[in-house]
Design an enzyme around this catalytic site. Structure first.
Site, short mmCIF file in Angstrom:
data_model
loop_
_atom_site.label_atom_id
_atom_site.label_comp_id
_atom_site.label_asym_id
_atom_site.label_seq_id
_atom_site.Cartn_x
_atom_site.Cartn_y
_atom_site.Cartn_z
CB CYS A 116 -0.93 0.09 1.20
SG CYS A 116 -1.95 -1.36 1.40
CG HIS B 53 16.45 -36.13 -13.16
ND1 HIS B 53 16.88 -37.43 -13.16
CD2 HIS B 53 17.55 -35.37 -13.43
CE1 HIS B 53 18.19 -37.46 -13.39
NE2 HIS B 53 18.60 -36.23 -13.57
CD GLU C 153 13.89 -12.14 -13.20
OE1 GLU C 153 13.38 -12.67 -12.20
OE2 GLU C 153 13.47 -11.08 -13.69
CD GLU D 107 7.23 -10.69 -11.98
OE1 GLU D 107 7.37 -10.40 -10.81
OE2 GLU D 107 8.04 -10.32 -12.87
NE ARG E 187 4.43 1.62 -0.70
CZ ARG E 187 5.56 1.15 -0.21
NH1 ARG E 187 6.68 1.35 -0.87
NH2 ARG E 187 5.59 0.50 0.92
CE LYS F 72 11.14 -9.96 -14.52
NZ LYS F 72 10.64 -9.63 -13.24
CG ASN G 156 2.41 0.19 3.86
OD1 ASN G 156 2.14 -0.97 3.57
ND2 ASN G 156 3.55 0.75 3.53
N GLY G 157 0.47 -2.11 6.02
CA GLY G 157 1.01 -3.19 6.85
C GLY G 157 -0.08 -4.19 7.23
CE LYS H 75 9.72 -1.57 -9.17
NZ LYS H 75 9.95 -2.84 -9.88
CD1 TRP I 27 -1.23 -5.74 -4.09
CD2 TRP I 27 -0.98 -6.68 -2.07
NE1 TRP I 27 -0.94 -7.07 -4.28
CE2 TRP I 27 -0.79 -7.68 -3.06
CE3 TRP I 27 -0.88 -7.05 -0.74
CZ2 TRP I 27 -0.50 -9.00 -2.76
CZ3 TRP I 27 -0.60 -8.37 -0.42
CH2 TRP I 27 -0.41 -9.33 -1.44
C1 G6P Z 1 7.67 -8.24 -5.23
C2 G6P Z 1 7.73 -7.77 -6.65
C3 G6P Z 1 8.90 -8.44 -7.36
C4 G6P Z 1 10.19 -8.20 -6.59
C5 G6P Z 1 10.08 -8.66 -5.15
C6 G6P Z 1 11.28 -8.25 -4.32
O1 G6P Z 1 7.27 -9.56 -5.18
O2 G6P Z 1 6.52 -8.04 -7.34
O3 G6P Z 1 9.02 -7.90 -8.66
O4 G6P Z 1 11.23 -8.87 -7.22
O5 G6P Z 1 8.93 -8.07 -4.55
O6 G6P Z 1 11.33 -6.85 -4.25
P1 G6P Z 1 12.64 -6.05 -3.92
O7 G6P Z 1 12.17 -4.63 -3.83
O8 G6P Z 1 13.16 -6.57 -2.61
O9 G6P Z 1 13.59 -6.26 -5.02
#
Ligand code: G6P
Length: 589
Positions: free
Chosen positions: A2, A490, A467, A474, A27, A471, A98-99, A584, A72
């Site tokens: 948030c 396996h 990764e 997501e 956020r 990506k 927020n929390g 994010k 969020w």
């Molecule tokens: C969230 C985001 C990811 C990010 C992760 C870690 O899950 O959606 O994209 O990689 O947090 O965030 P940070 O700010 O610690 O890189």
């Protein structure tokens, strides 16, 4: 997660708050709300969904003070009723949070037994009622907030606006809170970017500190003792304000293309600046590299570089799992935390465990002044500039470029790593051309109806495969799975049938032959084989040919996946900058 934003001063506070919230939407963006003073009342305006292009004109009148929140959802659905801020029964104040209140149920039962009622499904209303309850004992809002805050378990940051005065109170624990001191007013926000175009004078709050802005006067307090504390302003670096799309349709594409510069920025550290960290790595008993999500894969890649090039037995840990190993941390260890935001709750918790045991903390973080940076003994910035798209791209390549520099510097080969990143940056100058975009768009077009895709890598490309797949998940909401090529036989090979797409990452290294064996095995079962490789090969139905970037090759190899994610997401009608269900900065557990 948030986003929280508040403003008091000259100018139109509701408009300033709405603009701030737009910048904090990374956020969380499932609902939002603002509260402002009008005559002797507080007026609330809330909506489910994103803020989008909302402007206050004709809907919300001018006002000198306002607070807002973009959500969020954790407790309660993403509805208008659950959107913040939440109001006290007598209308004296409103509050946004927020929390997560971890002792939510216990506190709620107590309050219900005292006769309090709840309108929403949120844990936020618990805090509102706790403050109301404290106000029955003393009329001082600041003290009532302080006492209520001490009853909360979990990481919580809150902001309140009082009806009858120009009075904002905000308290921080765990989730970020920063104040911006402008010529015309004061800003309260979850990050500096949301007001960086207005002022570069900031005050970062620490956990268990509270700020009060009362009729033009700012004071900070220690929440535990209630005593006033001194504060220090800091100045933001000059480039912190640039967060436009600069002609791109989406931040995601802009940020992908920016990598041609950002990888270079990430290695702008002199040997003497790196020395204390390098020394700590060399002398540590254990080296743990931790992160979450994309930063978790970056942590894996950095640990790989440390093992492969630094000859250091570095261990990667997912932040959310590191708690299980807390018994292993000791004062002779170093934990290197990787994070874009520097605010991820799981990563912060790992650092806290490690610090309790006396371990040293190194970090590579993108957001200036963030919590992780401030908790670090050896804090470094990845210097990618603001990353607005929820899915991380340029921060990832910056983190691992920095990791390569560190790994080589450990064995006195700092210059070799630096030159290899400069070479990568040169390759990237001509990389983002129409030909590549058209080729990847064409592959994306043929993937519109697929449900699964597997991504194979090995050695230096193992974390890149995971990764790369993350990506695409997501942004496209399709099931892409990355794993080490050797694992294929396996288990996962059971899922391969005619036309199942399999993307293989092949560098010019010792693992090439193994990769080709894996490709042969899936091809024999009818897979649609796609190579991200240095040269064509009959085994591939489609090949994305990249230049050989030497030791920086894995950094280059992730970029086609970022582009595929973007183009496929757009084709599917998704908003690449704001994928569903994600945020994010994940400041809750
Ligand atoms: C969230 C985001 C990811 C990010 C992760 C870690 O899950 O959606 O994209 O990689 O947090 O965030 P940070 O700010 O610690 O890189």
């Amino acid at each position: 997660m948030c986003g929280i934003f508040g403003y008091s001063g000259k100018g139109n506070a509701p408009e300033i708050v709405v603009n701030g919230l737009k910048r904090l939407e990374y956020r969380g963006y499932d609902s939002w709300g603002i509260a402002y003073q009008k005559k002797n009342k507080i007026v609330l305006y809330k909506k489910a969904g994103e803020i989008g292009n909302f402007t206050c004109s004709r809907i919300i009148p001018k006002a000198p003070i306002a607070i807002g929140h973009t959500r969020w959802a954790t407790h309660g659905r993403a509805t208008k009723l659950n959107a913040h801020p939440h109001e006290s029964v007598d209308g004296r104040f409103v509050l946004a949070q927020n929390g997560i209140v971890e002792n939510f149920q216990e506190l709620k039962s107590k309050l219900i037994s005292k006769g309090y009622k709840f309108n929403s499904e949120t844990d936020t209303e618990i805090i509102v009622r706790l403050v109301e309850d404290n106000l029955k004992k003393s009329d001082c809002l600041l003290e009532a907030v302080r006492l209520a805050f001490l009853d909360l378990k979990g990481r919580n940051t809150i902001i309140l606006l009082e009806r009858d005065k120009k009075h904002i109170v905000a308290v921080r624990n765990g989730s970020p809170l920063v104040l911006g001191i402008g010529g015309d007013g004061i800003y309260f926000a979850s990050d500096t970017l949301s007001f960086a175009d207005q002022t570069d004078r900031v005050i970062f709050l620490n956990d268990f500190e509270m700020a009060e802005y009362d009729n033009g006067k700012l004071r900070l307090f220690d929440v535990n003792s209630g005593e006033e504390i001194l504060y220090k302003e800091k100045k933001l670096p000059q480039n912190s304000a640039g967060i436009g799309k600069e002609g791109y349709d989406h931040y995601m594409l802009k940020e992908i293309v920016e990598q041609k510069h950002t990888v270079r920025e990430a290695v702008q550290y002199s040997q003497s600046e790196l020395r204390p960290l390098i020394q700590a790595i060399k002398t540590a008993k254990n080296i743990y590299v931790v992160g979450a999500g994309t930063a978790g894969f970056a942590a894996g890649q950095i640990a790989f570089f440390l093992r492969k090039y630094g000859g250091i037995h570095a261990i990667e840990l997912k932040s959310c799992e590191a708690g299980s190993y807390r018994n292993l941390f000791s004062k002779d260890d170093i934990v290197i935390a990787v994070s874009q935001s520097g605010e991820t709750a799981d990563t912060i918790e790992t650092i806290e465990f490690a610090k309790e045991k006396g371990a040293k903390i190194g970090s590579v973080v993108n957001m200036i002044g963030s919590t992780i940076t401030r908790m670090s003994d050896y804090g470094f910035l990845s210097r990618s500039g603001p990353e607005i798209c929820v899915a991380s791209t340029k921060a990832f390549t910056a983190q691992i470029s920095w990791g390569l520099l560190i790994a080589k510097a450990v064995v006195g080969k700092y210059e070799e790593a630096k030159q290899s990143i400069y070479f990568l940056s040169e390759i990237l100058q001509k990389f983002f051309d129409q030909k590549l975009f058209i080729q990847i768009q064409e592959i994306a077009r043929r993937m519109v109806n697929i449900e699964h895709c597997f991504v194979l890598g090995k050695g230096q490309n193992s974390n890149i495969a995971t990764e790369g797949a993350l990506k695409i998940k997501e942004i496209t909401y399709k099931h892409f799975e990355g794993f080490p090529a050797g694992e294929l036989k396996h288990g996962v090979i059971a899922l391969i049938e005619k036309d199942t797409p399999v993307i293989s990452i092949v560098s010019n290294d010792d693992d090439k032959a193994d990769l080709y064996s894996a490709v042969s095995e899936v091809k024999a079962r009818g897979a649609w084989t796609i190579g991200v490789a240095k040269s064509k090969n009959d085994l591939f139905d489609d090949s994305i040919i990249l230049r050989d970037a030497g030791i920086a090759d894995p950094i280059l190899n992730v970029i086609p996946f970022q582009l595929l994610s973007y183009f496929l997401g757009v084709k599917l009608g998704n908003n690449p900058d704001k994928p569903r269900n994600l945020a994010k900065s994940v400041t809750v557990k």
